[in-house]
Design a protein around this motif. Structure first.
Motif, PDB file in Angstrom:
ATOM      1  N   ARG A 155      -9.718   8.747 -41.753  1.00  0.00           N
ATOM      2  CA  ARG A 155      -8.498   9.355 -42.282  1.00  0.00           C
ATOM      3  C   ARG A 155      -8.563  10.851 -42.023  1.00  0.00           C
ATOM      4  O   ARG A 155      -9.509  11.509 -42.448  1.00  0.00           O
ATOM      5  CB  ARG A 155      -8.390   9.087 -43.779  1.00  0.00           C
ATOM      6  CG  ARG A 155      -7.237   9.808 -44.461  1.00  0.00           C
ATOM      7  CD  ARG A 155      -5.914   9.123 -44.171  1.00  0.00           C
ATOM      8  NE  ARG A 155      -4.778   9.913 -44.534  1.00  0.00           N
ATOM      9  CZ  ARG A 155      -4.112   9.843 -45.662  1.00  0.00           C
ATOM     10  NH1 ARG A 155      -4.494   9.025 -46.606  1.00  0.00           N
ATOM     11  NH2 ARG A 155      -3.052  10.583 -45.865  1.00  0.00           N
ATOM     12  N   GLU A 156      -7.562  11.356 -41.335  1.00  0.00           N
ATOM     13  CA  GLU A 156      -7.521  12.781 -41.047  1.00  0.00           C
ATOM     14  C   GLU A 156      -6.350  13.414 -41.771  1.00  0.00           C
ATOM     15  O   GLU A 156      -5.234  12.911 -41.760  1.00  0.00           O
ATOM     16  CB  GLU A 156      -7.398  13.027 -39.551  1.00  0.00           C
ATOM     17  CG  GLU A 156      -7.491  14.483 -39.189  1.00  0.00           C
ATOM     18  CD  GLU A 156      -7.661  14.732 -37.702  1.00  0.00           C
ATOM     19  OE1 GLU A 156      -7.577  15.914 -37.316  1.00  0.00           O
ATOM     20  OE2 GLU A 156      -7.861  13.783 -36.944  1.00  0.00           O
ATOM     21  N   LYS A 157      -6.642  14.542 -42.398  1.00  0.00           N
ATOM     22  CA  LYS A 157      -5.630  15.361 -43.040  1.00  0.00           C
ATOM     23  C   LYS A 157      -5.687  16.727 -42.378  1.00  0.00           C
ATOM     24  O   LYS A 157      -6.537  16.986 -41.536  1.00  0.00           O
ATOM     25  CB  LYS A 157      -5.890  15.472 -44.537  1.00  0.00           C
ATOM     26  CG  LYS A 157      -5.777  14.134 -45.252  1.00  0.00           C
ATOM     27  CD  LYS A 157      -6.017  14.286 -46.723  1.00  0.00           C
ATOM     28  CE  LYS A 157      -5.930  12.940 -47.410  1.00  0.00           C
ATOM     29  NZ  LYS A 157      -6.172  13.052 -48.840  1.00  0.00           N
ATOM     30  N   GLU A 158      -4.813  17.594 -42.790  1.00  0.00           N
ATOM     31  CA  GLU A 158      -4.772  18.918 -42.180  1.00  0.00           C
ATOM     32  C   GLU A 158      -6.076  19.686 -42.370  1.00  0.00           C
ATOM     33  O   GLU A 158      -6.539  20.375 -41.479  1.00  0.00           O
ATOM     34  CB  GLU A 158      -3.596  19.709 -42.766  1.00  0.00           C
ATOM     35  CG  GLU A 158      -3.265  20.947 -42.001  1.00  0.00           C
ATOM     36  CD  GLU A 158      -2.004  21.620 -42.518  1.00  0.00           C
ATOM     37  OE1 GLU A 158      -1.849  22.818 -42.227  1.00  0.00           O
ATOM     38  OE2 GLU A 158      -1.185  20.980 -43.202  1.00  0.00           O
ATOM     39  N   SER A 159      -6.717  19.526 -43.544  1.00  0.00           N
ATOM     40  CA  SER A 159      -7.915  20.306 -43.839  1.00  0.00           C
ATOM     41  C   SER A 159      -9.217  19.518 -43.779  1.00  0.00           C
ATOM     42  O   SER A 159     -10.278  20.077 -44.003  1.00  0.00           O
ATOM     43  CB  SER A 159      -7.803  20.918 -45.242  1.00  0.00           C
ATOM     44  OG  SER A 159      -7.856  19.899 -46.228  1.00  0.00           O
ATOM     45  N   ALA A 183      -2.733  20.535 -53.147  1.00  0.00           N
ATOM     46  CA  ALA A 183      -2.809  19.416 -52.207  1.00  0.00           C
ATOM     47  C   ALA A 183      -4.177  19.408 -51.524  1.00  0.00           C
ATOM     48  O   ALA A 183      -4.835  20.441 -51.414  1.00  0.00           O
ATOM     49  CB  ALA A 183      -1.704  19.533 -51.154  1.00  0.00           C
ATOM     50  N   GLU A 184      -4.571  18.247 -51.056  1.00  0.00           N
ATOM     51  CA  GLU A 184      -5.856  18.071 -50.377  1.00  0.00           C
ATOM     52  C   GLU A 184      -6.981  18.673 -51.209  1.00  0.00           C
ATOM     53  O   GLU A 184      -7.775  19.490 -50.754  1.00  0.00           O
ATOM     54  CB  GLU A 184      -5.804  18.611 -48.946  1.00  0.00           C
ATOM     55  CG  GLU A 184      -4.772  17.867 -48.105  1.00  0.00           C
ATOM     56  CD  GLU A 184      -4.815  18.189 -46.627  1.00  0.00           C
ATOM     57  OE1 GLU A 184      -5.906  18.473 -46.102  1.00  0.00           O
ATOM     58  OE2 GLU A 184      -3.741  18.118 -45.994  1.00  0.00           O
ATOM     59  N   TYR A 185      -7.006  18.260 -52.479  1.00  0.00           N
ATOM     60  CA  TYR A 185      -7.996  18.690 -53.478  1.00  0.00           C
ATOM     61  C   TYR A 185      -8.026  20.193 -53.678  1.00  0.00           C
ATOM     62  O   TYR A 185      -9.058  20.778 -53.966  1.00  0.00           O
ATOM     63  CB  TYR A 185      -9.385  18.146 -53.147  1.00  0.00           C
ATOM     64  CG  TYR A 185      -9.405  16.641 -53.154  1.00  0.00           C
ATOM     65  CD1 TYR A 185      -9.230  15.945 -54.336  1.00  0.00           C
ATOM     66  CD2 TYR A 185      -9.542  15.929 -51.977  1.00  0.00           C
ATOM     67  CE1 TYR A 185      -9.203  14.556 -54.350  1.00  0.00           C
ATOM     68  CE2 TYR A 185      -9.523  14.539 -51.979  1.00  0.00           C
ATOM     69  CZ  TYR A 185      -9.350  13.866 -53.176  1.00  0.00           C
ATOM     70  OH  TYR A 185      -9.316  12.494 -53.179  1.00  0.00           O
ATOM     71  N   GLY A 186      -6.869  20.826 -53.551  1.00  0.00           N
ATOM     72  CA  GLY A 186      -6.745  22.241 -53.837  1.00  0.00           C
ATOM     73  C   GLY A 186      -6.914  23.153 -52.636  1.00  0.00           C
ATOM     74  O   GLY A 186      -6.756  24.364 -52.765  1.00  0.00           O
ATOM     75  N   PHE A 187      -7.218  22.604 -51.456  1.00  0.00           N
ATOM     76  CA  PHE A 187      -7.333  23.475 -50.281  1.00  0.00           C
ATOM     77  C   PHE A 187      -6.010  24.200 -50.042  1.00  0.00           C
ATOM     78  O   PHE A 187      -5.981  25.374 -49.728  1.00  0.00           O
ATOM     79  CB  PHE A 187      -7.735  22.687 -49.033  1.00  0.00           C
ATOM     80  CG  PHE A 187      -7.963  23.575 -47.839  1.00  0.00           C
ATOM     81  CD1 PHE A 187      -9.179  24.210 -47.663  1.00  0.00           C
ATOM     82  CD2 PHE A 187      -6.951  23.799 -46.922  1.00  0.00           C
ATOM     83  CE1 PHE A 187      -9.379  25.062 -46.580  1.00  0.00           C
ATOM     84  CE2 PHE A 187      -7.137  24.645 -45.842  1.00  0.00           C
ATOM     85  CZ  PHE A 187      -8.361  25.280 -45.672  1.00  0.00           C
TER      86      PHE A 187
END
Length: 180
Positions: free
Chosen positions: A143-147, A94-98
């Protein structure tokens, strides 16, 4: 150019095979996934679930213990869990592998992270910067995601969006220089 016969021979001779598949643009095309939709201020784009045929195909490939498969996407963990959580043994990024779940891991294990980041204070500084540019740039979206935090200007005037993106880069480089 790689021939199909060479590819199949290599596949069958291999003792271990690992596949990294991007969800959007590989397993489904961006146009299939997003259609003609645009990025809205709240970023609530309808995410497209994978077709059952895809999950069946992934399960079939994973039935061979020589195959490990990872689905990697920019989407958040909850999408991957909802879409692919029933495919036993599938690795998820998820999140490009983070955030990732390893292939064939215990389903109870949950996600691991690529980095053990203890200080996320940088996000507030970056959020304030990007929020200011979002307010000044019609059509842009934060856009904010966890990482991560991302600033999209796809729906802006192209020239102005590019100028603003360059300005953001300059500000971010200054923040990095001053942080060290």
């Amino acid at each position: 150019l790689l021939s199909l016969s060479h590819l199949f021979n290599a596949y069958y001779r291999a003792n271990h095979r690992v596949f990294f598949l991007d969800y959007e643009n590989t397993l489904i095309s961006t146009e299939e996934g997003l259609g003609n939709q645009t990025l809205e201020k709240n970023m609530c784009i309808t995410a497209h679930k994978p077709p059952e045929q895809l999950k069946t195909l992934l399960s079939s490939l994973l039935s061979d213990p020589k195959n490990d498969i990872y689905i990697v996407t920019g989407r958040e963990k909850h999408y991957l869990d909802a879409w692919f959580g029933t495919v036993e043994g599938l690795g998820l990024g998820a999140e490009y592998g983070f955030f990732y779940k390893e292939c064939r891991a215990n389903p109870e294990e949950g996600y691991k992270t690529m980095l053990n980041i203890k200080n996320w204070s940088w996000k507030e500084t970056v959020r304030r910067l990007l929020q200011g540019f979002t307010e000044k740039t019609e059509g842009s979206v934060l856009r904010e995601k966890e990482s991560s935090i991302s600033w999209f200007y796809k729906n802006c005037n192209p020239d102005f969006g590019h100028i603003q993106a360059n300005e953001i880069t300059t500000h971010l480089l200054n923040i990095i220089r001053n942080a060290g």
